[in-house]
Motif scaffolding. Structure first.
Motif, PDB file in Angstrom:
ATOM      1  N   LEU A 181       0.437  -1.092  -0.267  1.00 55.79           N
ATOM      2  CA  LEU A 181       0.404  -0.112   0.077  1.00 55.79           C
ATOM      3  C   LEU A 181       0.757   1.265   0.311  1.00 55.79           C
ATOM      4  CD1 LEU A 181      -2.386  -2.446   0.979  1.00 55.79           C
ATOM      5  CD2 LEU A 181      -3.431  -0.840   2.053  1.00 55.79           C
ATOM      6  N   PHE A 204      -1.500  -0.822  -4.205  1.00 58.72           N
ATOM      7  CA  PHE A 204      -1.948   0.025  -4.217  1.00 58.72           C
ATOM      8  C   PHE A 204      -1.897   1.399  -3.967  1.00 58.72           C
ATOM      9  CE2 PHE A 204      -3.269  -4.286  -3.160  1.00 58.72           C
ATOM     10  CZ  PHE A 204      -5.163  -4.497  -3.515  1.00 58.72           C
ATOM     11  N   ASP A 205      -3.205   1.815  -4.530  1.00 56.81           N
ATOM     12  CA  ASP A 205      -2.757   3.990  -3.957  1.00 56.81           C
ATOM     13  C   ASP A 205      -4.186   4.712  -4.738  1.00 56.81           C
ATOM     14  OD1 ASP A 205       0.418   5.680  -2.968  1.00 56.81           O
ATOM     15  OD2 ASP A 205      -1.725   6.818  -4.081  1.00 56.81           O
ATOM     16  N   ARG A 206      -4.204   5.465  -2.909  1.00 57.01           N
ATOM     17  CA  ARG A 206      -5.572   6.291  -3.824  1.00 57.01           C
ATOM     18  C   ARG A 206      -5.346   7.011  -4.846  1.00 57.01           C
ATOM     19  NH1 ARG A 206      -5.876   9.464   2.027  1.00 57.01           N
ATOM     20  NH2 ARG A 206      -4.017  11.059   1.312  1.00 57.01           N
ATOM     21  N   HIS A 338      -3.156  -0.605  -8.566  1.00 54.42           N
ATOM     22  CA  HIS A 338      -4.686  -0.691  -7.951  1.00 54.42           C
ATOM     23  C   HIS A 338      -4.157   0.878  -8.226  1.00 54.42           C
ATOM     24  CE1 HIS A 338      -5.803  -4.566  -8.281  1.00 54.42           C
ATOM     25  NE2 HIS A 338      -4.151  -4.900  -7.615  1.00 54.42           N
ATOM     26  N   TYR A 339      -4.248   1.913  -8.970  1.00 51.37           N
ATOM     27  CA  TYR A 339      -4.902   3.879  -8.517  1.00 51.37           C
ATOM     28  C   TYR A 339      -5.957   3.505  -8.485  1.00 51.37           C
ATOM     29  CZ  TYR A 339       0.353   3.375 -10.455  1.00 51.37           C
ATOM     30  OH  TYR A 339       1.229   2.138 -10.495  1.00 51.37           O
ATOM     31  N   GLY A 340      -6.274   4.591  -7.672  1.00 52.62           N
ATOM     32  CA  GLY A 340      -7.480   4.856  -6.873  1.00 52.62           C
ATOM     33  C   GLY A 340      -8.297   4.278  -6.408  1.00 52.62           C
ATOM     34  N   TYR A 341      -7.750   3.361  -5.277  1.00 55.87           N
ATOM     35  CA  TYR A 341      -7.874   2.612  -4.358  1.00 55.87           C
ATOM     36  C   TYR A 341      -9.256   3.386  -3.509  1.00 55.87           C
ATOM     37  CZ  TYR A 341      -8.325  -0.965  -1.592  1.00 55.87           C
ATOM     38  OH  TYR A 341      -8.475  -1.571   0.115  1.00 55.87           O
ATOM     39  N   SER A 342     -10.214   2.962  -3.666  1.00 53.55           N
ATOM     40  CA  SER A 342     -10.853   3.703  -2.620  1.00 53.55           C
ATOM     41  C   SER A 342     -11.189   2.668  -1.226  1.00 53.55           C
ATOM     42  CB  SER A 342     -12.322   4.379  -2.875  1.00 53.55           C
ATOM     43  OG  SER A 342     -12.981   2.876  -3.646  1.00 53.55           O
ATOM     44  N   GLN A 344     -11.496   1.020   2.550  1.00 51.60           N
ATOM     45  CA  GLN A 344     -10.974   1.915   3.935  1.00 51.60           C
ATOM     46  C   GLN A 344     -10.049   1.057   4.397  1.00 51.60           C
ATOM     47  OE1 GLN A 344     -12.529   4.867   4.708  1.00 51.60           O
ATOM     48  NE2 GLN A 344     -13.017   4.299   2.608  1.00 51.60           N
ATOM     49  N   CYS A 357       2.308   4.043   3.161  1.00 55.59           N
ATOM     50  CA  CYS A 357       2.064   5.289   2.839  1.00 55.59           C
ATOM     51  C   CYS A 357       1.946   6.331   3.809  1.00 55.59           C
ATOM     52  CB  CYS A 357      -0.233   4.894   2.626  1.00 55.59           C
ATOM     53  SG  CYS A 357       0.066   4.322   3.570  1.00 55.59           S
ATOM     54  N   ASN A 360      -0.120   8.163   6.360  1.00 57.13           N
ATOM     55  CA  ASN A 360      -1.606   7.511   6.656  1.00 57.13           C
ATOM     56  C   ASN A 360      -1.412   5.606   6.793  1.00 57.13           C
ATOM     57  OD1 ASN A 360      -3.099   9.731   5.663  1.00 57.13           O
ATOM     58  ND2 ASN A 360      -2.564   8.969   3.687  1.00 57.13           N
TER      59      ASN A 360
END
Length: 516
Positions: A181, A204-206, A338-342, A344, A357, A360
């Protein structure tokens, strides 16, 4: 209390006499015994060698036989060599030649031989299937440093062959799929290292793409840290610097980075004001490090500082976003992004998860005693300057090389963080500090500015290791030294995930649970 001790180096005449009096047949027989023992175990082997003369020659015999072994099956042999006194690169080469190690391997190992500074070093010799971990300094401290149990132990008492700590079928569960992440410097280096080991990695990244936070800065600098008592931070920073340079060169050899364009080692000059200069000089005199590590300079290639400062010849800069891009590109088919990972929480369905991350991280994985604070840093991009090296201390400035004609000045150190918008006031602060430090250098017009936050653990060391939650690990709180810690963290976590790297006491200093 200052417990720092200067290194003692080997006497070349003593080494020559050692070579002359060695019994080749006896060394060959012992080396065969070691290689056979290590070859019977499915996992990578660890050999502890406490240097006492003949053990060095035996070490090279093992290197040679391991290299010639036809059924290594991709295994890597790890050696931990405690050096007191410490051999120079030339002396190391002399011992290797006397043992029949291939000359090409000798030349590469001598070229990569670490600087003669105390503490832990790493020498990778992929042509032999060997990684050599070196402790330069006191024997007792070197013994305490290794936390892993070696399969082979060599010291003045002789040779000991040991069985693994646990049978292969009772070891840790196999790890094949790992979630990482965070797609900045920390996460990209973790993904790269794990993919190189053959694992399937999901990143993964938001954000909508990689390197969107502080890792998106135009330029970043890296150099070792100095303290008079040579603290763990200082020793780790030297180790991290070497790891970073090794990875940048590795990616350049793959054609994914270009030295001089994406990164360079022009040197790093840390200047001091009148209040700090004398104390800094005393620290340098006390440490007595080789000049290829650090030296005192009052001027450098036309630059002048009124009080002078530390010059690190191997200090460098890198474009962090390019390092991230190249590392992810090198992962090829083993990486899924997995970009735009939302989500929780942590994603499901993985053998292990690494949370990288930054600020965060603890929101996703709280750890006992863990605490991260944030600091805002704004950098300012201006036309011109063309600095011959990185500058820090009284000011901070890096010039890009190649066809780029711009310089990055800053960063500010702002807390509490009220917002992430760049401000004109921060630009003025950056430019004024530069003018005071380098009054003879003229900067051109303002081109751009950028702000990001740095995640800081209370003791300024990163948090790397297990979290207390099964199969979940942290690699975070890199603060302003992310370019040093990024290549170290995969080595540490590889021990916990795969048990294919030894564990050292220095790594335990970075445990996320150290304040529990």
């Amino acid at each position: 209390m200052n417990n720092y001790q200067r290194l003692k180096t080997c006497n070349s005449n003593d080494l020559a006499a050692l070579v002359d009096t060695a019994n080749p047949a006896e060394l060959q027989a012992q080396a065969s015994q070691i290689v056979d023992h290590l070859g019977h175990h499915t996992k990578d082997g660890l050999v502890l060698v406490v240097q006492h003369g003949l053990s060095s020659l035996l070490l090279f015999q093992v290197f040679r036989l391991w290299h010639e072994r036809p059924l290594k099956q991709g295994k890597t042999l790890h050696f931990y060599l405690i050096c007191e006194p410490v051999p120079t690169a030339d002396q190391w080469g002399l011992l290797a030649q006397a043992s029949g190690v291939p000359q090409t391997v000798i030349d590469k190992a001598c070229a990569d031989w670490p600087p003669l500074t105390p503490g832990l070093h790493r020498l990778e010799m992929p042509a032999l299937g060997v990684v050599l971990h070196l402790w330069f300094g006191a024997m007792d401290a070197g013994r305490r440093q290794l936390k892993s149990r070696p399969l082979v132990h060599i010291d003045e008492q002789g040779l000991q062959l040991r069985q693994p700590a646990h049978p292969a079928d009772l070891g840790p569960k196999p790890v094949h799929r790992v979630a990482v992440l965070g797609a900045g410097i920390a996460g990209s280096q973790m993904a790269y290292a794990l993919c190189q080991k053959g694992l399937e990695v999901h990143l993964f990244d938001r954000a909508a793409g990689p390197a969107q936070g502080a890792s998106g800065n135009w330029l970043g600098a890296f150099h070792p840290h100095l303290t008079k008592d040579d603290t763990p931070l200082s020793r780790l920073s030297r180790f991290g610097h070497a790891c970073t340079v090794r990875r940048l060169r590795e990616l350049s050899a793959k054609g994914l980075l270009q030295e001089g364009v994406d990164w360079a080692l022009p040197g790093h000059w840390m200047t001091f004001d009148a209040a700090q200069a004398e104390k800094a000089r005393q620290t340098l005199d006390h440490l007595a490090f080789p000049e290829d590590v650090v030296q005192w300079k009052s001027s450098h290639q036309g630059l002048a500082a009124s009080q002078g400062g530390y010059f690190f010849p191997s200090g460098g800069w890198v474009k962090p976003h390019r390092w991230v891009q190249a590392s992810l590109q090198a992962c090829a088919g083993r990486l899924t992004t997995h970009y735009g990972y939302s989500g929780q929480g942590l994603p499901d369905g993985f053998d292990a998860t690494v949370v990288a991350c930054a600020e965060n991280s603890l929101n996703l994985v709280p750890v006992e005693g863990g605490r991260i604070s944030v600091v805002k840093g704004q950098i300012t991009k201006v036309r011109g300057a063309e600095l011959p090296c990185v500058i820090s201390g009284e000011s901070y400035a890096i010039s890009a090389s190649g066809q780029d004609n711009w310089t990055v000045v800053g960063a500010t150190y702002e807390r509490p963080v009220e917002h992430l918008d760049p401000t004109a006031q921060a630009d003025l602060q950056n430019l004024e500090k530069f003018r005071q430090a380098m009054p003879d250098l003229k900067l051109g017009e303002l081109m751009d500015h950028r702000a990001a936050v740095r995640a800081v653990w209370p003791d300024r060391l990163p948090a790397i290791g297990p979290t207390g939650r099964p199969d979940v690990y942290l690699a975070t709180a890199y603060a302003s030294r992310g370019l040093l810690w990024a290549a170290v963290a995969p080595l540490i976590l590889s021990h916990y995930l795969l048990e294919d790297e030894p564990l050292f006491a220095l790594w335990e200093r970075l445990s996320p649970l150290r304040n529990a």
